[in-house]
Design a protein around this motif. Structure first.
Motif, PDB file in Angstrom:
ATOM      1  N   LEU A  44       0.836  -1.209   0.000  1.00  0.00           N
ATOM      2  CA  LEU A  44       0.000   0.000   0.000  1.00  0.00           C
ATOM      3  C   LEU A  44       0.866   1.253   0.000  1.00  0.00           C
ATOM      4  O   LEU A  44       0.592   2.220  -0.724  1.00  0.00           O
ATOM      5  N   TRP A  69      -1.064  -0.586  -9.391  1.00  0.00           N
ATOM      6  CA  TRP A  69       0.044  -1.195  -8.666  1.00  0.00           C
ATOM      7  C   TRP A  69      -0.463  -2.350  -7.802  1.00  0.00           C
ATOM      8  O   TRP A  69       0.109  -3.448  -7.814  1.00  0.00           O
ATOM      9  N   ILE A  70      -1.533  -2.095  -7.034  1.00  0.00           N
ATOM     10  CA  ILE A  70      -2.081  -3.132  -6.146  1.00  0.00           C
ATOM     11  C   ILE A  70      -2.559  -4.328  -6.966  1.00  0.00           C
ATOM     12  O   ILE A  70      -2.332  -5.492  -6.600  1.00  0.00           O
ATOM     13  N   PHE A 116      -7.844  15.801 -12.193  1.00  0.00           N
ATOM     14  CA  PHE A 116      -6.993  14.850 -12.900  1.00  0.00           C
ATOM     15  C   PHE A 116      -5.841  14.359 -12.028  1.00  0.00           C
ATOM     16  O   PHE A 116      -5.379  13.224 -12.162  1.00  0.00           O
ATOM     17  N   PHE A 117      -5.400  15.223 -11.105  1.00  0.00           N
ATOM     18  CA  PHE A 117      -4.354  14.800 -10.169  1.00  0.00           C
ATOM     19  C   PHE A 117      -4.839  13.594  -9.365  1.00  0.00           C
ATOM     20  O   PHE A 117      -4.127  12.585  -9.240  1.00  0.00           O
ATOM     21  N   PHE A 118      -6.073  13.681  -8.841  1.00  0.00           N
ATOM     22  CA  PHE A 118      -6.607  12.571  -8.046  1.00  0.00           C
ATOM     23  C   PHE A 118      -6.853  11.351  -8.917  1.00  0.00           C
ATOM     24  O   PHE A 118      -6.671  10.205  -8.487  1.00  0.00           O
ATOM     25  N   ILE A 140      -5.109  10.418 -11.535  1.00  0.00           N
ATOM     26  CA  ILE A 140      -3.825   9.744 -11.780  1.00  0.00           C
ATOM     27  C   ILE A 140      -3.364   9.019 -10.522  1.00  0.00           C
ATOM     28  O   ILE A 140      -2.876   7.885 -10.577  1.00  0.00           O
ATOM     29  N   LEU A 141      -3.543   9.667  -9.364  1.00  0.00           N
ATOM     30  CA  LEU A 141      -3.148   9.058  -8.088  1.00  0.00           C
ATOM     31  C   LEU A 141      -3.850   7.717  -7.892  1.00  0.00           C
ATOM     32  O   LEU A 141      -3.222   6.684  -7.614  1.00  0.00           O
ATOM     33  N   ILE A 142      -5.174   7.746  -8.074  1.00  0.00           N
ATOM     34  CA  ILE A 142      -5.966   6.528  -7.848  1.00  0.00           C
ATOM     35  C   ILE A 142      -5.647   5.482  -8.917  1.00  0.00           C
ATOM     36  O   ILE A 142      -5.510   4.290  -8.616  1.00  0.00           O
ATOM     37  N   LEU A 159       4.013   5.731  -5.421  1.00  0.00           N
ATOM     38  CA  LEU A 159       4.024   5.797  -6.896  1.00  0.00           C
ATOM     39  C   LEU A 159       2.903   6.710  -7.399  1.00  0.00           C
ATOM     40  O   LEU A 159       3.098   7.505  -8.315  1.00  0.00           O
ATOM     41  N   GLY A 160       1.718   6.562  -6.762  1.00  0.00           N
ATOM     42  CA  GLY A 160       0.582   7.394  -7.168  1.00  0.00           C
ATOM     43  C   GLY A 160       0.872   8.870  -6.947  1.00  0.00           C
ATOM     44  O   GLY A 160       0.594   9.722  -7.800  1.00  0.00           O
ATOM     45  N   LEU A 161       1.459   9.187  -5.799  1.00  0.00           N
ATOM     46  CA  LEU A 161       1.785  10.586  -5.499  1.00  0.00           C
ATOM     47  C   LEU A 161       2.860  11.110  -6.452  1.00  0.00           C
ATOM     48  O   LEU A 161       2.823  12.272  -6.875  1.00  0.00           O
ATOM     49  N   ALA A 179       3.375  10.109  -9.575  1.00  0.00           N
ATOM     50  CA  ALA A 179       2.737  10.348 -10.876  1.00  0.00           C
ATOM     51  C   ALA A 179       1.851  11.592 -10.824  1.00  0.00           C
ATOM     52  O   ALA A 179       1.855  12.421 -11.745  1.00  0.00           O
ATOM     53  N   GLY A 180       1.111  11.728  -9.713  1.00  0.00           N
ATOM     54  CA  GLY A 180       0.282  12.920  -9.539  1.00  0.00           C
ATOM     55  C   GLY A 180       1.127  14.183  -9.466  1.00  0.00           C
ATOM     56  O   GLY A 180       0.753  15.231  -9.980  1.00  0.00           O
ATOM     57  N   VAL A 214      -2.834   4.975 -10.678  1.00  0.00           N
ATOM     58  CA  VAL A 214      -1.520   4.344 -10.477  1.00  0.00           C
ATOM     59  C   VAL A 214      -1.562   3.434  -9.247  1.00  0.00           C
ATOM     60  O   VAL A 214      -1.044   2.313  -9.275  1.00  0.00           O
ATOM     61  N   PHE A 215      -2.209   3.905  -8.185  1.00  0.00           N
ATOM     62  CA  PHE A 215      -2.299   3.120  -6.952  1.00  0.00           C
ATOM     63  C   PHE A 215      -3.027   1.810  -7.203  1.00  0.00           C
ATOM     64  O   PHE A 215      -2.544   0.725  -6.839  1.00  0.00           O
ATOM     65  N   ILE A 269       3.991   1.562  -1.024  1.00  0.00           N
ATOM     66  CA  ILE A 269       4.680   1.715  -2.325  1.00  0.00           C
ATOM     67  C   ILE A 269       3.689   2.230  -3.369  1.00  0.00           C
ATOM     68  O   ILE A 269       4.008   3.128  -4.157  1.00  0.00           O
ATOM     69  N   GLY A 270       2.471   1.672  -3.373  1.00  0.00           N
ATOM     70  CA  GLY A 270       1.449   2.111  -4.336  1.00  0.00           C
ATOM     71  C   GLY A 270       1.116   3.583  -4.165  1.00  0.00           C
ATOM     72  O   GLY A 270       1.001   4.345  -5.131  1.00  0.00           O
TER      73      GLY A 270
END
Lengths: 71, 260
Positions: free
Chosen positions: A20, B55-56, B43-45, B47-49, A26-28, A30-31, B51-52, A22-23
């Motif tokens: 979680l 990944w999971i 769009f920031f949120f 991309i965040l969601i 990575l998300g932050l 990219a954001g 990628v997250f 790491i995910g």
């Protein structure tokens, strides 16, 4: 056979918290890249309108000088 | 002066639809700039969601592949993770809602005393524009029709399905009120670079307030299905310097009003 130990998958399971984190990282990241793009766009827009204002001021001054010199 | 002029020649704003365009047209009004900024915030949120979750998903497929993990786990609940996955989406929704409502209510702000009021009337399949600010007593308004220029009559450099014979001339950096209505079926007056889309409903007057921040020519198209030529009723708004506005409007309308 009953005496042998059987290795169970849960003993070597992944760390949920680690995945979680790491995910999220990575998300932050990219954001964050997207935010940098957004700030760059905002900077270019602001620069454009500043340049436009300077153009208007110069144009007005030029016209005033032209009118004055014509007199 | 020359340097500034040269600099401007290298900047070409996008004020009309372009082939294979992905993003918005360049903003010409504060409303459109607000819409673009809101899109960037959301769009920031996104991309965040994205990628997250990706990944999971990938890690779950990696760790629990049947060859690596023959015996599946039987987890039925986890209180901590359930609390977290409720709170975080709520927080994200709140962070999206705040700028969204701020923009929505600011768009609804009605300018109390606009400098100019223009009426845009939709017809099948052309537009009529009325400038009624210059009437005195029983005089007729300054009115003109705006038809699309057919493809065979286009000049070099003009855009297909976007050009009109008579443009709506407005002064730049001036508060405008546009009243939109229709004479027959519903239409919609839309200009993407101004962040405007207003339905033209017969028997109803819809009002929008705009402030065009820079001079230029802005293109739009009818945005409510109105019949066979719905795709052939574009809108072209030309923002001119304030000092040129009066002469431009009177020059445009002299052929029409001269006969009246």
């Amino acid at each position: 056979m009953a005496g042998h130990r059987v290795a169970h998958a849960t003993l070597k399971g992944p760390s949920v918290v680690k995945e979680l984190v790491i995910g999220l990282a990575l998300g932050l990241a990219a954001g964050g890249l997207w935010k940098m793009h957004h700030w760059n766009e905002q900077r270019k827009t602001r620069a454009f309108y500043d340049l436009l204002e300077r153009w208007y001021s110069l144009k007005t001054a030029w016209m005033a000088i032209s009118l004055y010199t014509q007199k | 002066m020359i340097v500034l002029k040269w600099l401007f020649l290298t900047i070409s704003p996008c004020d009309a639809a372009e082939p294979w365009q992905l993003g918005s047209q360049d903003a010409a009004t504060p409303i459109m700039q607000g819409i673009i900024d809101l899109h960037h915030d959301i769009f920031f949120f996104l991309i965040l969601i994205l990628v997250f979750v990706l990944w999971i998903l990938v890690r779950a497929l990696w760790h629990f592949h049947y060859k690596e993990n023959a015996i599946p786990q039987r987890i039925v609940h986890g209180t901590t993770i359930e609390i977290l996955r409720t709170i975080f989406p709520s927080l994200i929704s709140m962070f999206i809602a705040i700028p969204s409502f701020a923009l929505l209510y600011s768009m609804d702000e009605v300018v109390v005393d606009p400098a100019i009021t223009i009426k845009a009337i939709g017809h099948q399949w052309y537009r009529t524009y009325e400038y009624s600010d210059y009437n005195s007593s029983d005089e007729q308004s300054l009115t003109f029709d705006s038809y699309m220029i057919p493809e065979e009559d286009l000049e070099l450099g003009q855009s297909r399905l976007l050009e009109v014979d008579n443009r709506v001339v407005v002064p730049a950096k001036t508060h405008l009120r546009i009243i939109v209505t229709s004479a027959d079926v519903p239409h919609s007056w839309a200009v993407p670079s101004s962040g405007v889309k207003c339905d033209a409903v017969p028997g109803r007057l819809n009002q929008i307030s705009i402030l065009v921040q820079r001079e230029g020519v802005y293109y739009g198209q009818c945005s409510e299905i109105c019949g066979t030529n719905h795709a052939f009723t574009p809108i072209v708004v030309e923002a001119v310097p304030r000092k040129d506005y009066g002469s431009r409007v009177s020059n445009q309308l002299i052929p029409q009003t001269g006969e009246a």
